[in-house]
Design an enzyme around this catalytic site. Sequence first.
Site, mmCIF file in Angstrom:
data_model
loop_
_atom_site.group_PDB
_atom_site.id
_atom_site.type_symbol
_atom_site.label_atom_id
_atom_site.label_comp_id
_atom_site.label_asym_id
_atom_site.label_seq_id
_atom_site.Cartn_x
_atom_site.Cartn_y
_atom_site.Cartn_z
ATOM 1 N N HIS A 84 110.181 33.307 63.907
ATOM 2 C CA HIS A 84 111.565 33.006 63.564
ATOM 3 C C HIS A 84 112.503 33.995 64.234
ATOM 4 O O HIS A 84 112.114 35.093 64.633
ATOM 5 C CB HIS A 84 111.781 33.013 62.051
ATOM 6 C CG HIS A 84 111.399 34.279 61.365
ATOM 7 N ND1 HIS A 84 112.104 35.453 61.487
ATOM 8 C CD2 HIS A 84 110.367 34.559 60.553
ATOM 9 C CE1 HIS A 84 111.532 36.390 60.765
ATOM 10 N NE2 HIS A 84 110.455 35.884 60.191
ATOM 11 N N LYS A 133 102.197 17.010 59.856
ATOM 12 C CA LYS A 133 102.156 16.317 61.150
ATOM 13 C C LYS A 133 100.757 16.385 61.760
ATOM 14 O O LYS A 133 100.269 15.400 62.316
ATOM 15 C CB LYS A 133 103.192 16.913 62.099
ATOM 16 C CG LYS A 133 104.614 16.597 61.668
ATOM 17 C CD LYS A 133 105.625 17.336 62.522
ATOM 18 C CE LYS A 133 107.042 17.033 62.053
ATOM 19 N NZ LYS A 133 108.050 17.765 62.843
#
Length: 127
Positions: free
Chosen positions: A113, A62
């Site tokens: 995470h 991206k």
Amino acid sequence: MTIVGIGVDIVETARLAQSIERHGDRFLDRLFTADERRYCDAQSVPARCYAARFAAKEAVSKAFGTGIGADIEWLDIVVLRSPEGKPSIELRGAGRRLAERIGVSDVMLSMSHSDHYAVAQVVACGA
């Protein structure tokens, strides 16, 4: 130093775990290098580790403005970890050539995470 692009991605750990369970080594070999696999498989919950690396690779694509496919592949983006724990990106093959073509000289990575999600943010910088 100028910012060439930024990218962010979030991955549901359970969804990645399901893909691993369903497709096994074929899936993992397509997305992760042998070193990445060794590192993740040694963790207490490998799916969390894989999800964070998946998010990092998506975030790189991206930031480069391409997505995964025509200009850069999964294995062209390698997530490394220093002995101190700092994550970084190594570009190989088409990834390195793409970075040179669009003027990226450095890729900065942050990732995190939890039990349910993994997130990564990338800043692609040029000279």
